[in-house]
Motif scaffolding. Structure first.
Motif, PDB file in Angstrom:
ATOM      1  N   LEU A 194      -2.010  -6.750 -10.222  1.00 59.10           N
ATOM      2  CA  LEU A 194      -3.417  -5.913 -10.120  1.00 59.10           C
ATOM      3  C   LEU A 194      -3.105  -4.692  -9.441  1.00 59.10           C
ATOM      4  O   LEU A 194      -3.777  -3.640  -9.976  1.00 59.10           O
ATOM      5  CB  LEU A 194      -4.067  -6.695  -8.808  1.00 59.10           C
ATOM      6  N   LEU A 195      -2.352  -4.313  -8.831  1.00 54.43           N
ATOM      7  CA  LEU A 195      -1.819  -3.078  -8.153  1.00 54.43           C
ATOM      8  C   LEU A 195      -1.303  -2.030  -9.309  1.00 54.43           C
ATOM      9  O   LEU A 195      -1.809  -0.805  -9.570  1.00 54.43           O
ATOM     10  CB  LEU A 195      -0.891  -2.779  -7.176  1.00 54.43           C
ATOM     11  N   THR A 196      -0.551  -2.556 -10.281  1.00 52.40           N
ATOM     12  CA  THR A 196       0.085  -2.094 -11.494  1.00 52.40           C
ATOM     13  C   THR A 196      -1.051  -1.523 -12.378  1.00 52.40           C
ATOM     14  O   THR A 196      -1.190  -0.507 -12.915  1.00 52.40           O
ATOM     15  CB  THR A 196       1.094  -2.739 -12.236  1.00 52.40           C
ATOM     16  N   LYS A 197      -1.961  -2.542 -12.494  1.00 51.63           N
ATOM     17  CA  LYS A 197      -2.924  -2.219 -13.767  1.00 51.63           C
ATOM     18  C   LYS A 197      -3.941  -1.127 -12.949  1.00 51.63           C
ATOM     19  O   LYS A 197      -4.303  -0.320 -13.738  1.00 51.63           O
ATOM     20  CB  LYS A 197      -3.569  -3.531 -13.933  1.00 51.63           C
ATOM     21  N   VAL A 222       0.770  -1.354   0.078  1.00 54.60           N
ATOM     22  CA  VAL A 222      -0.058   0.096  -0.095  1.00 54.60           C
ATOM     23  C   VAL A 222       0.822   1.160  -0.137  1.00 54.60           C
ATOM     24  O   VAL A 222       0.705   2.266  -0.815  1.00 54.60           O
ATOM     25  CB  VAL A 222      -1.141   0.063   1.021  1.00 54.60           C
ATOM     26  N   LEU A 223       1.752   1.383   0.893  1.00 49.04           N
ATOM     27  CA  LEU A 223       2.703   2.558   1.123  1.00 49.04           C
ATOM     28  C   LEU A 223       3.617   2.893  -0.124  1.00 49.04           C
ATOM     29  O   LEU A 223       3.580   3.797  -0.688  1.00 49.04           O
ATOM     30  CB  LEU A 223       3.233   2.750   2.290  1.00 49.04           C
ATOM     31  N   MET A 224       4.090   1.672  -0.457  1.00 46.53           N
ATOM     32  CA  MET A 224       5.190   1.863  -1.654  1.00 46.53           C
ATOM     33  C   MET A 224       4.525   2.199  -2.966  1.00 46.53           C
ATOM     34  O   MET A 224       5.012   3.077  -3.798  1.00 46.53           O
ATOM     35  CB  MET A 224       6.105   0.718  -1.873  1.00 46.53           C
ATOM     36  N   PRO A 225       3.272   1.510  -3.373  1.00 46.78           N
ATOM     37  CA  PRO A 225       2.681   1.934  -4.484  1.00 46.78           C
ATOM     38  C   PRO A 225       2.124   3.346  -4.671  1.00 46.78           C
ATOM     39  O   PRO A 225       2.214   3.839  -5.354  1.00 46.78           O
ATOM     40  CB  PRO A 225       1.563   0.732  -4.462  1.00 46.78           C
ATOM     41  N   LEU A 226       1.550   3.683  -3.393  1.00 45.78           N
ATOM     42  CA  LEU A 226       1.188   4.994  -3.098  1.00 45.78           C
ATOM     43  C   LEU A 226       2.446   5.997  -3.349  1.00 45.78           C
ATOM     44  O   LEU A 226       2.146   6.980  -3.948  1.00 45.78           O
ATOM     45  CB  LEU A 226       0.490   5.083  -1.700  1.00 45.78           C
TER      46      LEU A 226
END
Length: 432
Positions: free
Chosen positions: A246-249, A169-173
């Motif tokens: 999923l997060l990247t998409k 959550v934190l790094m993708p954000l």
């Protein structure tokens, strides 16, 4: 232009010297097992760490090896005076493995100055095969029972979900915020092509990747919970097969078309299948895996360094053009420096948030907060490069991952050195 490259090389080597120094703290008895313990285990496993991390949260196979380490350390004087040739080889391999940031820096500099030496890495599926080899070595240090520990140990039931949550959550954000602010708006000044979207994709892939194995060593130096670090790296690596695509998409879907299915298949090929094969081999051929794992830590360092150097060599022209543009623009921020700034800010934000959220929001202890911080800030950057290449993305999207490998190693080792200094001062104050 030669002056520009000389400045980069000199600065990088000075930085590497500082990183290496941070990885080898003076008078550290615990690090003797890493630098000269004469045991052959992967950085991914607590087998590679001193007996001080032995506790009930450590998986069975790791605990048994720690006992062997403890027994072997009792044979102190004779073995120290007359080390075997095998011990000498293991000592050399361990020392070389600890120079991971230096190898990455050296490969990146070589790829920038003499790109022809590493261009071969970009041919066909060589990069994917290299990362798959790293993950195979990782799997060969694990057993099926190790995954049961993650689910059954009471001490980790709270820490692991929070750590994994911070990781994904934190790094993708952080990558999304920094990427949209610095990279996404960028257009090539020569062709006016929207190059920023490719760089944004690469940075998001870095942010959505699982934890890197170097985080386990940094956790040890930082006085964090190494056993928890290993478990978090294991969890995030396995979950990456589904979560990373999923997060990247989700993050880049509106900015650049990305196939979630292609990402998922690519992640499964280079992460899930090699790790599963490694676990299978360790289950049925443990002696073979024990012999091979003696060489896998340093082999992983070499392979990741080659991947990073190959990516830089593939974009060597951009570094030259960027340097010329910076000189012509009177010192304006060049594209390479812009990418490096975005990567460093993303990791710094990840380290910071990864420490504050567990400590301030969830009330976890200091050692656990440090562990989550390191796991959040240090990514499997080589995976980001491989995924970008696997889905046919523009070569520019490989660059954030290549630079990330050096950036998070430097930031993480510096943070570990800072925490170690704080602990030393606190211990001195308590003794006075």
């Amino acid at each position: 232009m030669r002056i520009y490259h000389s400045i980069i090389a000199s600065s990088s080597l000075l930085l590497a010297a500082g990183v290496v120094d941070a990885f080898t703290p003076p008078s550290s008895a615990s690090l003797r097992h890493i630098i000269g313990g004469g045991h052959h285990h992967h950085l991914f496993s607590p087998q590679y760490y001193p007996t001080t991390i032995h506790n009930k949260s450590t998986p069975r196979s790791w605990r048994s090896t720690n006992k062997l380490l403890q027994l072997s350390s009792n044979n102190s004087d004779d073995e120290t005076k007359q080390p075997s040739s095998t011990s000498k080889i293991d000592q050399i391999l361990s020392q070389l493995t600890s120079l991971f940031p230096l190898f990455v820096l050296g490969a990146s500099i070589t790829g920038s100055i003499v790109p022809s030496t590493l261009n071969w890495v970009n041919n066909g599926n060589i990069i994917s095969a290299m990362l798959a080899g790293v993950m195979l070595g990782t799997g060969m240090t694990l057993e099926k029972s190790d995954f049961g520990t993650i689910l059954t140990n009471k001490q980790q039931r709270k820490s692991i979900p929070i750590g994994v949550l911070c990781q994904f959550v934190l790094m993708p954000l952080s990558a999304s915020i920094i990427g949209r602010a610095l990279l996404l708006p960028y257009h090539d000044p020569t062709t006016m092509a929207h190059a920023g979207k490719h760089l944004f994709l690469g940075l998001v892939l870095v942010g959505c990747s699982p934890g890197g194995t170097a985080s386990n060593l940094v956790s040890l130096i930082a006085g964090a919970d190494v056993a928890l670090s290993v478990l978090l790296t294991t969890c995030s690596t396995i979950l990456a097969s589904v979560v990373t695509p999923l997060l990247t998409k989700f993050i880049v879907g509106s900015a650049i078309p990305v196939s979630g299915k292609a990402l998922m298949l690519a992640t499964a090929k280079v992460v899930l299948l090699p790790v599963a094969l490694g676990v299978f081999l360790n289950e049925y051929f443990p002696k073979l895996c024990q012999q091979v794992s003696r060489w896998t830590p340093f082999a992983s360092v070499v392979l990741v360094s080659l991947i990073c150097g190959g990516v830089v060599s593939n974009n060597a022209a951009m570094w030259t053009t960027g340097a010329a543009a910076a000189v012509a623009g009177g010192g304006a921020l060049s594209l390479p420096m812009l990418i490096l700034l975005a990567v460093c800010l993303t990791h710094t934000l990840g380290f910071t948030a990864g420490y504050l959220v567990p400590k301030k929001v969830f009330g976890l202890p200091e050692r656990t907060a440090r562990t989550v911080s390191i796991e959040t800030g240090m990514q499997n950057s080589a995976l980001a490069v491989v995924l970008a290449k696997s889905i046919g993305a523009d070569p520019l999207s490989y660059l954030p991952g290549a630079l990330s490998a050096t950036a998070h190693s430097c930031i993480g080792s510096g943070l570990a050195a800072f925490w170690r200094l704080m602990d030393s001062r606190k211990k001195t104050d308590d003794n006075e």
